[in-house]
Design a protein around this motif. Sequence first.
Motif, PDB file in Angstrom:
ATOM      1  N   ASP A  32       0.793  -1.224   0.000  1.00 28.51           N
ATOM      2  CA  ASP A  32       0.000   0.000   0.000  1.00 28.51           C
ATOM      3  C   ASP A  32       0.831   1.282   0.000  1.00 28.51           C
ATOM      4  N   GLY A  33       2.155   1.193  -0.005  1.00 29.36           N
ATOM      5  CA  GLY A  33       2.999   2.376   0.025  1.00 29.36           C
ATOM      6  C   GLY A  33       3.517   2.742  -1.348  1.00 29.36           C
ATOM      7  N   PRO A  34       3.751   4.038  -1.593  1.00 28.67           N
ATOM      8  CA  PRO A  34       4.265   4.471  -2.897  1.00 28.67           C
ATOM      9  C   PRO A  34       5.755   4.203  -3.064  1.00 28.67           C
ATOM     10  N   VAL A  35       6.190   4.159  -4.328  1.00 28.48           N
ATOM     11  CA  VAL A  35       7.605   4.074  -4.676  1.00 28.48           C
ATOM     12  C   VAL A  35       7.957   5.360  -5.407  1.00 28.48           C
ATOM     13  N   ILE A  36       9.012   6.014  -4.967  1.00 29.06           N
ATOM     14  CA  ILE A  36       9.458   7.254  -5.599  1.00 29.06           C
ATOM     15  C   ILE A  36      10.743   6.919  -6.347  1.00 29.06           C
ATOM     16  N   ASN A  37      10.694   6.940  -7.683  1.00 30.75           N
ATOM     17  CA  ASN A  37      11.849   6.577  -8.495  1.00 30.75           C
ATOM     18  C   ASN A  37      12.601   7.784  -9.038  1.00 30.75           C
ATOM     19  N   ASN A  38      11.971   8.914  -9.112  1.00 31.30           N
ATOM     20  CA  ASN A  38      12.602  10.119  -9.649  1.00 31.30           C
ATOM     21  C   ASN A  38      13.171  10.950  -8.512  1.00 31.30           C
ATOM     22  N   PRO A  39      14.058  11.874  -8.819  1.00 31.42           N
ATOM     23  CA  PRO A  39      14.523  12.790  -7.771  1.00 31.42           C
ATOM     24  C   PRO A  39      13.331  13.498  -7.145  1.00 31.42           C
ATOM     25  N   GLN A  40      13.389  13.684  -5.839  1.00 27.66           N
ATOM     26  CA  GLN A  40      12.280  14.277  -5.112  1.00 27.66           C
ATOM     27  C   GLN A  40      12.765  15.467  -4.313  1.00 27.66           C
ATOM     28  N   LEU A  41      12.079  16.588  -4.450  1.00 29.65           N
ATOM     29  CA  LEU A  41      12.368  17.783  -3.670  1.00 29.65           C
ATOM     30  C   LEU A  41      11.130  18.133  -2.873  1.00 29.65           C
ATOM     31  N   GLN A  42      11.252  18.094  -1.554  1.00 31.06           N
ATOM     32  CA  GLN A  42      10.177  18.506  -0.662  1.00 31.06           C
ATOM     33  C   GLN A  42      10.665  19.766   0.034  1.00 31.06           C
ATOM     34  N   ALA A  43       9.976  20.863  -0.152  1.00 34.01           N
ATOM     35  CA  ALA A  43      10.427  22.117   0.442  1.00 34.01           C
ATOM     36  C   ALA A  43       9.261  22.854   1.083  1.00 34.01           C
ATOM     37  N   THR A  44       9.500  23.338   2.278  1.00 35.54           N
ATOM     38  CA  THR A  44       8.550  24.186   2.981  1.00 35.54           C
ATOM     39  C   THR A  44       9.304  25.441   3.360  1.00 35.54           C
ATOM     40  N   VAL A  45       8.882  26.580   2.857  1.00 33.08           N
ATOM     41  CA  VAL A  45       9.541  27.844   3.163  1.00 33.08           C
ATOM     42  C   VAL A  45       8.536  28.723   3.897  1.00 33.08           C
ATOM     43  N   LEU A  46       8.852  29.123   5.100  1.00 30.29           N
ATOM     44  CA  LEU A  46       7.987  29.954   5.926  1.00 30.29           C
ATOM     45  C   LEU A  46       8.757  31.212   6.286  1.00 30.29           C
ATOM     46  N   VAL A  47       8.090  32.354   6.381  1.00 27.42           N
ATOM     47  CA  VAL A  47       8.821  33.576   6.690  1.00 27.42           C
ATOM     48  C   VAL A  47       8.533  34.057   8.113  1.00 27.42           C
ATOM     49  N   ASN A  48       7.384  34.582   8.397  1.00 28.99           N
ATOM     50  CA  ASN A  48       7.077  35.013   9.767  1.00 28.99           C
ATOM     51  C   ASN A  48       6.365  33.877  10.502  1.00 28.99           C
ATOM     52  N   THR A  49       6.924  32.775  10.487  1.00 27.52           N
ATOM     53  CA  THR A  49       6.510  31.429  10.844  1.00 27.52           C
ATOM     54  C   THR A  49       5.738  31.276  12.138  1.00 27.52           C
ATOM     55  N   ALA A  50       4.775  30.407  12.125  1.00 27.72           N
ATOM     56  CA  ALA A  50       4.158  29.833  13.327  1.00 27.72           C
ATOM     57  C   ALA A  50       3.548  28.528  12.862  1.00 27.72           C
TER      58      ALA A  50
END
Length: 151
Positions: A32-50
């Motif tokens: 039931d889990g995915p396979v990631i074969n390509n390069p993967q970029l996960q990005a979260t950019v926060l500025v005045n964060t909470a």
Amino acid sequence: MKKLAFIALAAVASTAFAGGGHGHGHGGPKADGPVINNPQLQATVLVNTAVINAAEGKGAVAQQNLATNAGAIKVDGDQYQIVGAKDSLIMNAALNAEASQNIASNVGEVDINATSIQVALMKHSAVVNLAKHGAKAVQNVSTNTSCVSCD
């Protein structure tokens, strides 16, 4: 900090996607889990964060993931997980409950067979993990763990 985060993101993104891919697939460590074969970029950019993750009350559960693989996932392509923040507060709290927060992490049955880079950048930070009244609060920052809730 802002320039550094964007330069790092641009450099990683261009490196990650320059090599091409190997196609997409589904399956993984478990059916039931995915396979990631390509390069993967996960990005979260926060500025005045909470970013706040909280659960209160018996049986309550809160789970929050930022640039994270969670569960049964197989990664055969290069992986880049980046979380930036600036004036930040990232908090995880549980009051007689269970709270789990993962930041630039791999949590669960994640099988990585390629390069994995995990980065959490913060500036005026406060990373808080709080558990009260028999509660359980789990927080992972730039980590790999098979322990989703650390029972």
